[in-house]
Design an enzyme around this catalytic site. Structure first.
Site, PDB file in Angstrom:
ATOM      1  N   ARG A   1     -74.917  79.828 -69.324  1.00  0.00           N
ATOM      2  CA  ARG A   1     -73.480  79.965 -69.087  1.00  0.00           C
ATOM      3  C   ARG A   1     -72.938  81.274 -69.637  1.00  0.00           C
ATOM      4  NH1 ARG A   1     -69.646  76.257 -68.118  1.00  0.00           N
ATOM      5  NH2 ARG A   1     -71.258  74.659 -68.285  1.00  0.00           N
TER       6      ARG A   1
ATOM      7  N   ASP B   1     -80.666  77.097 -73.581  1.00  0.00           N
ATOM      8  CA  ASP B   1     -79.924  78.360 -73.462  1.00  0.00           C
ATOM      9  C   ASP B   1     -80.252  79.358 -74.566  1.00  0.00           C
ATOM     10  OD1 ASP B   1     -78.562  77.586 -71.149  1.00  0.00           O
ATOM     11  OD2 ASP B   1     -76.999  76.581 -72.304  1.00  0.00           O
TER      12      ASP B   1
ATOM     13  N   GLN C   1     -86.199  73.355 -64.264  1.00  0.00           N
ATOM     14  CA  GLN C   1     -86.609  74.300 -65.304  1.00  0.00           C
ATOM     15  C   GLN C   1     -86.638  73.662 -66.683  1.00  0.00           C
ATOM     16  OE1 GLN C   1     -83.385  77.443 -65.599  1.00  0.00           O
ATOM     17  NE2 GLN C   1     -82.382  75.968 -64.255  1.00  0.00           N
TER      18      GLN C   1
ATOM     19  N   THR D   1     -81.604  73.560 -77.481  1.00  0.00           N
ATOM     20  CA  THR D   1     -80.881  74.044 -76.310  1.00  0.00           C
ATOM     21  C   THR D   1     -81.763  74.992 -75.520  1.00  0.00           C
ATOM     22  OG1 THR D   1     -79.001  75.319 -75.464  1.00  0.00           O
ATOM     23  CG2 THR D   1     -79.743  75.862 -77.676  1.00  0.00           C
TER      24      THR D   1
ATOM     25  N   TYR E   1     -82.356  71.317 -62.853  1.00  0.00           N
ATOM     26  CA  TYR E   1     -83.050  70.443 -63.800  1.00  0.00           C
ATOM     27  C   TYR E   1     -84.550  70.705 -63.857  1.00  0.00           C
ATOM     28  CZ  TYR E   1     -78.887  67.449 -64.273  1.00  0.00           C
ATOM     29  OH  TYR E   1     -77.638  66.962 -64.535  1.00  0.00           O
TER      30      TYR E   1
ATOM     31  N   GLY F   1     -77.554  68.401 -72.660  1.00  0.00           N
ATOM     32  CA  GLY F   1     -78.646  68.506 -71.702  1.00  0.00           C
ATOM     33  C   GLY F   1     -79.986  68.413 -72.398  1.00  0.00           C
TER      34      GLY F   1
ATOM     35  N   GLU G   1     -76.532  81.581 -64.093  1.00  0.00           N
ATOM     36  CA  GLU G   1     -75.396  80.844 -63.535  1.00  0.00           C
ATOM     37  C   GLU G   1     -74.059  81.338 -64.087  1.00  0.00           C
ATOM     38  OE1 GLU G   1     -75.425  76.717 -64.672  1.00  0.00           O
ATOM     39  OE2 GLU G   1     -75.765  77.166 -66.795  1.00  0.00           O
TER      40      GLU G   1
END
Length: 419
Positions: free
Chosen positions: A192, A144, A299, A142, A297, A13, A247
């Site tokens: 995740r 994340d 964000q 990333t 997307y 991503g 999420e």
């Protein structure tokens, strides 16, 4: 030793600043003509090497490469494509070496997360085994923020800023209409297994009763009774409640609340829809009117509100990857090392690819409050400097201006590999 070419690829991503790292790599390579001739970029990430679809970045102007700093998305194309282990699918790794050999590529810069660092590590091992040594450097990326070995990851600071701003602005909207309209607003973020993005929403709170009021993180199982009681108490006290949920939120038995039952190319469960699931719980158990939003997307693409800290670090890590390579380092990833929180100070370090490949850095327990429904002051101290500063793109006619590269392809020299 004669100069050789380099291969750069974007993976997974994309982020608001992955192209900033690309600019750092390409600009630094141009500063070292004694070591690097040309940087070839893979079309759609690692697929560009497998399919021998290479872009000659040497044909792009210095101005165009510099403008990548302000352009979101993946300028050369990215892909979710996981190369299997060497024993499972040696042919793909051998194909990479075949293409690298054909184009005299001696450097491989892979811009991605944990799976990508694993690939770069395996390529460095195979190159050595096949008698074609290649310098492989990972470039961290990333949203994340879950790569180990680095204080933060490029992409995270900007998405954290977006979520904090969105939470504050949406909270003001909900507060103004709560008496006759929405009582509970739910914002779903990416994340995740690690709740860093959702946690960043806490930065929006500028007084005790300001939103967000509840943050649901994947590091801790959802306690429905405790969560619903917090929502009810919040609505009764101030008239409304703003909930931010990652999420990757899980139930007490370890299931993803939003598991769609399918897998992505990396073998990860595909998630989406935790916000409506939480909204349904609020409606059925509490009866409140609600609204929810899924940032998705938006964000990770919001370059217009990027964190200046994030932009600076993304560019510095791209440049550092090249500096490490030409200095003789191999199978490493440049990292951010935090020296102080306030004023924020940092420097570039490095970590072996073997130490970050396929590993995740989740939020530590001391960053999550005792009720598992918010974050602690320690988390806020960590997060604050990462969203600091603005680095606005140039605007034209009221819209951000982005670069469109020439993206000239290199003539293939190898037979086709895939159908």
């Amino acid at each position: 030793m004669p100069a050789r070419n380099a291969f750069y690829a974007q993976s997974g991503g994309v982020t608001a600043v992955i192209n900033t790292s690309a600019a750092g790599v390409i600009e630094a390579a141009r500063d070292h003509p004694e070591a690097i001739n040309t940087v070839y970029a893979g079309v759609n990430g690692i697929l560009g090497a497998l399919d021998e679809q290479l872009i000659d970045t040497g044909r792009e102007s210095a101005e165009s490469i510099a403008a990548l700093r302000y352009t979101p998305g993946g300028a050369f194309g990215s892909a979710r494509y996981k190369l299997k282990g060497l024993d499972e699918n040696r042919a793909e790794y051998e194909r990479l070496i075949e293409v690298f050999r054909a184009h005299d590529i001696g450097y491989f810069f892979y811009n991605g997360g944990g799976d990508s660092q694993d690939t770069a590590h395996k390529v460095s091992q195979l190159g050595e085994a096949m008698g074609y040594p290649i310098t492989c450097i990972g470039v961290p990326k990333t949203v994340d923020n879950d790569l180990p070995g680095t204080d933060t990851c490029p992409g995270f600071g900007s998405v954290a800023k977006y979520i904090a701003v969105a939470t504050r602005e949406a909270g003001l909207d909900v507060a103004s209409m709560a008496e006759t309209s929405t009582r509970v607003f739910i914002l779903e973020t990416m994340g995740r297994h690690a709740g860093w993005i959702a946690a960043a929403s806490a930065l929006a709170r500028d007084h005790e009763e300001a939103p967000p009021h509840v943050i649901l993180l994947p590091e801790v199982a959802l306690d429905e009774a405790r969560f619903l009681e917090r929502v009810r108490a919040c609505v009764e006290r101030i008239g409304y409640c703003v909930v931010v949920v990652s999420e990757g939120l899980r139930t007490a038995d370890g299931r993803f609340v939003a598991d769609q039952g399918t897998r992505d190319a990396f073998g990860h469960a595909q998630l989406g829809g935790v916000a409506p699931a939480i909204a349904a719980m609020v409606r059925e158990r509490l009866g409140y009117k609600y609204h929810y939003a899924i940032a998705d997307y938006l964000q990770r693409a919001a370059r217009h509100i990027a964190s200046a800290t994030d932009v600076e670090q993304a560019h510095a890590l791209g440049r550092a990857a090249v500096e490490f390579a030409v200095a003789g380092h191999n199978a490493v990833m440049p990292t951010i090392v935090r020296d102080a929180d306030a004023p924020y100070r940092w420097h570039i370090g490095q970590v072996p690819l073997a130490d970050v490949a396929n590993r995740e850095a989740r939020m530590p327990a001391e960053y999550i409050d005792a009720d598992n429904l918010f974050v602690t002051e320690a988390a806020l101290r960590y997060l604050r400097p990462l969203i600091a500063g603005e680095d606005y793109p140039p605007y034209r006619d009221g819209l951000p201006e982005h670069v469109h590269l020439r993206a000239e392809r290199v003539a293939p020299r190898c037979p086709p590999f895939r159908d």
